[in-house]
Structure formats: C-alpha cells, structure tokens
Design an enzyme around this catalytic site. Structure first.
Site, PDB file in Angstrom:
ATOM      1  N   HIS A   1      28.749  40.364 -10.351  1.00 24.11           N
ATOM      2  CA  HIS A   1      28.219  40.319 -11.966  1.00 24.11           C
ATOM      3  C   HIS A   1      26.393  39.758 -12.150  1.00 24.11           C
ATOM      4  CE1 HIS A   1      32.366  39.052 -12.589  1.00 24.11           C
ATOM      5  NE2 HIS A   1      32.025  41.029 -12.480  1.00 24.11           N
TER       6      HIS A   1
ATOM      7  N   GLN B   1      47.182  51.529 -14.788  1.00 24.73           N
ATOM      8  CA  GLN B   1      47.176  50.832 -13.643  1.00 24.73           C
ATOM      9  C   GLN B   1      48.261  49.010 -13.626  1.00 24.73           C
ATOM     10  OE1 GLN B   1      43.036  49.862 -13.809  1.00 24.73           O
ATOM     11  NE2 GLN B   1      43.269  49.517 -15.373  1.00 24.73           N
TER      12      GLN B   1
ATOM     13  N   GLY C   1      34.896  55.288 -20.614  1.00 23.86           N
ATOM     14  CA  GLY C   1      33.957  55.574 -20.764  1.00 23.86           C
ATOM     15  C   GLY C   1      33.399  56.791 -20.766  1.00 23.86           C
TER      16      GLY C   1
ATOM     17  N   ASP D   1      36.859  42.528 -17.259  1.00 25.09           N
ATOM     18  CA  ASP D   1      36.717  41.142 -16.667  1.00 25.09           C
ATOM     19  C   ASP D   1      35.827  40.557 -17.873  1.00 25.09           C
ATOM     20  OD1 ASP D   1      35.851  42.344 -13.996  1.00 25.09           O
ATOM     21  OD2 ASP D   1      34.589  41.172 -15.039  1.00 25.09           O
TER      22      ASP D   1
ATOM     23  N   ASP E   1      30.553  49.277 -14.013  1.00 24.57           N
ATOM     24  CA  ASP E   1      31.100  48.521 -13.524  1.00 24.57           C
ATOM     25  C   ASP E   1      33.161  48.737 -13.573  1.00 24.57           C
ATOM     26  OD1 ASP E   1      31.537  44.616 -14.288  1.00 24.57           O
ATOM     27  OD2 ASP E   1      32.139  45.957 -11.950  1.00 24.57           O
ATOM     28  N   SER E   2      32.811  49.999 -12.155  1.00 23.65           N
ATOM     29  CA  SER E   2      34.892  50.375 -12.568  1.00 23.65           C
ATOM     30  C   SER E   2      35.192  50.155 -11.333  1.00 23.65           C
ATOM     31  CB  SER E   2      34.140  52.094 -12.676  1.00 23.65           C
ATOM     32  OG  SER E   2      33.846  52.363 -11.117  1.00 23.65           O
TER      33      SER E   2
END
Ligand code: SAM
Length: 276
Positions: free
Chosen positions: A62, A31, A138, A86, A155-156
């Site tokens: 989060h 990306q 994943g 992150d 958490d994509s």
C-alpha cells in the site's frame, strides 16, 4: 491437528499458512471471498484463493503503489483508485498532505464490507473526509470522468474475472483520457518470476499509450515469489524524480527506496526490453 490454507501461486507451487480460524467464507457476485486468521501474518484476505492483503505485510504494497506517484507528481490533488476495496491504498492516499480527494471505485461491495469487519487499520480510510468510496466497475467509471485526475492507481486483482479488462490497452487509453494533461497511471503488474506475461501485457500496453513508461519493484512476502512489480505510465513527470517528501514516517517507503525501486535486475529488464 494443524489446519493449513494453501494459495496455489502457480499450478506447481503452493504457499501455505498455518491457520488458527476461518473468519468469513462467501461467494460474492464477483469472486470467492475468504478472511482467515493465520499464525504468521495475522488476518489474511483471499479472493478466488489468492492472497490480497494481510495484517503483517500490507504496508509494503500500500505504501509502494501510492507514494511513488504521490511524491513524483508536483500536485497530486485528485487521486482515483480502481479496485483496492480493502482500503489500504486509500489510507495512504488520503493521509498525503497534497491530496485533496481520494476516490475509490471497487466493483465488489462485499470486499468493502469484509474490510470494515476485519481490517480496521485499512478500512479507517473509508471514513476520511477526503475519501469518496464508489461501488462500480472501474472500466465504466473512468470513461465517465475525462480529464479529471492527477493520479490513477489500478489496485486490482490478477487479470481474472472483472479485472481482465483492467490489463488491456483500451483501458489504459481510457485512463489516459481520464487523467489531466500531466497525470500519472500506476498499475500493479504482478510477479517478475512467475508472471512475465502479465508484465509484458501491462508494460507493453501502457507504453503504447503514455510517452513515459517505467517499472519498479518491491518485496512483498505474501505475494507470489515475494518480488512484486508496478508499472507507471506518465504524461509528463518522471516517476523516479522525488518532488515531495513525506513529513511522516512510513514503514517501507523512503526517498532512497523510491529511487532504488527502479533499479531492475537484468532478467526483469529483459522482460520489458523486448517491448522497447
Ligand atoms: N493488492 C491486491 C493485489 O495486488 O492483488 C489487490 C487488492 S484489492 C482487494 C483488488 C480488488 O480489485 C478486488 O476487491 C476486486 O473486487 C477489485 N476489482 C477487480 N476488477 C475490478 C473492476 N473492473 N472495477 C473495480 N474493482 C475491481
């Protein structure tokens, strides 16, 4: 001359931030990655032009993608995070006293490196003794770990590129198989205002696989429309029932917020009830 960076949240809507400095821009194998210093939100990570996280409001997302499951599962010892390069979700997982191990599986190592370089408050989690950081897809990882996890968090990025399959019923079945007999799955399922189609795909897919499926909301200023959704699939426990109480103060999540997050506006109920 002011410099502004715009995220196109829809083809007809831009979210612009006055920008002091560009800290990194690169094309990774997966990306486009950018880190910028904005006046309003501090440092900002963007992937493929979409805001992922910022210094000023990262805590909302989060805390909320993690603590609903962490505090409604009676024994959240083994937690898997897919994506989340992150480090913010991992930080919340490994700080929870009931968690014994937080495994993060991020496909793009450049995101982890950018977090280490520019987001120390998030990337500190990578060094936690309870943390395991894996660079992998994943989708493959869950298939190799059956009946292993108490909680899986997806958490994509949006359903683009390597994340497309993360919104599929097949993947939710793989997560079901990777969870223990009373496990919980939480996925970020985008904006009720702009992404009703993604919510229907996530909620509908999870509902086909899990006996209990619920959606909850949080307010995140830098995400499209400022209202964000998460979808929970549970094998046994009700995610609305608070079983564990944080002994430490968070900045957004409280027991009251936990319960209130499941109170849905009618238009959001209408999105998911079409699948009921
Ligand atoms: N909070 C953000 C959001 O809601 O859009 C997501 C943050 S996190 C940076 C998203 C991560 O998912 C990215 O770093 C991306 O590389 C990762 N990702 C996408 N597809 C993946 C896959 N198949 N396996 C592992 N990680 C993946």
């Amino acid at each position: 001359m002011d410099f502004w960076v715009t995220e196109y949240q829809t083809p007809a809507l831009g979210f612009s931030c006055k920008t002091r400095e560009t800290l990194r821009v690169e094309q990774t194998p997966f990306q486009h990655l950018a880190v910028i210093e904005t006046e309003q939100f501090g440092r900002m990570l963007l992937l493929d032009g979409m805001v992922m996280t910022t210094d000023k409001d990262e805590y909302v997302y989060h805390e909320m993608i993690t603590n609903i499951a962490l505090n409604s599962h009676p024994s959240p010892k083994q937690v898997l995070i897919i994506g989340g390069g992150d480090g913010g979700a991992l930080r919340e997982v490994v700080r929870h006293p009931l968690v014994e191990k937080g495994t993060l599986v991020e496909i793009d190592e450049k995101v982890i490196i950018a977090a280490r370089d520019f987001f120390p408050d998030l990337a500190c989690s990578f060094l936690d003794p309870k943390a395991l950081v894996v660079v992998d897809d994943g989708i493959d990882y869950v298939k190799q770990h059956l009946n292993t996890f108490d909680i899986i968090l997806i958490d994509s990025t949006e359903p683009v590129g390597p994340a497309v399959e993360l919104f599929s019923q097949n993947f939710y079945q793989s997560c079901f198989d990777a969870l223990k007999e009373d496990g919980m799955l939480v996925v970020q399922s985008e904006s009720p205002f702009y992404n009703a189609d993604v919510i229907k795909m996530a909620y509908g897919g999870i509902k086909q696989v899990f006996p209990l499926t619920k959606l909850y909301l949080a307010s995140i200023p830098t995400y499209p429309s400022g209202l964000w959704s998460f979808t929970v699939g549970s094998k046994k426990h009700d995610p609305e029932q608070v079983k564990n109480v944080n002994k430490y103060n968070l900045k957004y999540y409280t027991q009251e917020v936990h319960r209130a997050a499941f109170g849905l506006p009618q238009f959001v109920k209408n999105i998911i009830e079409q699948d009921e």
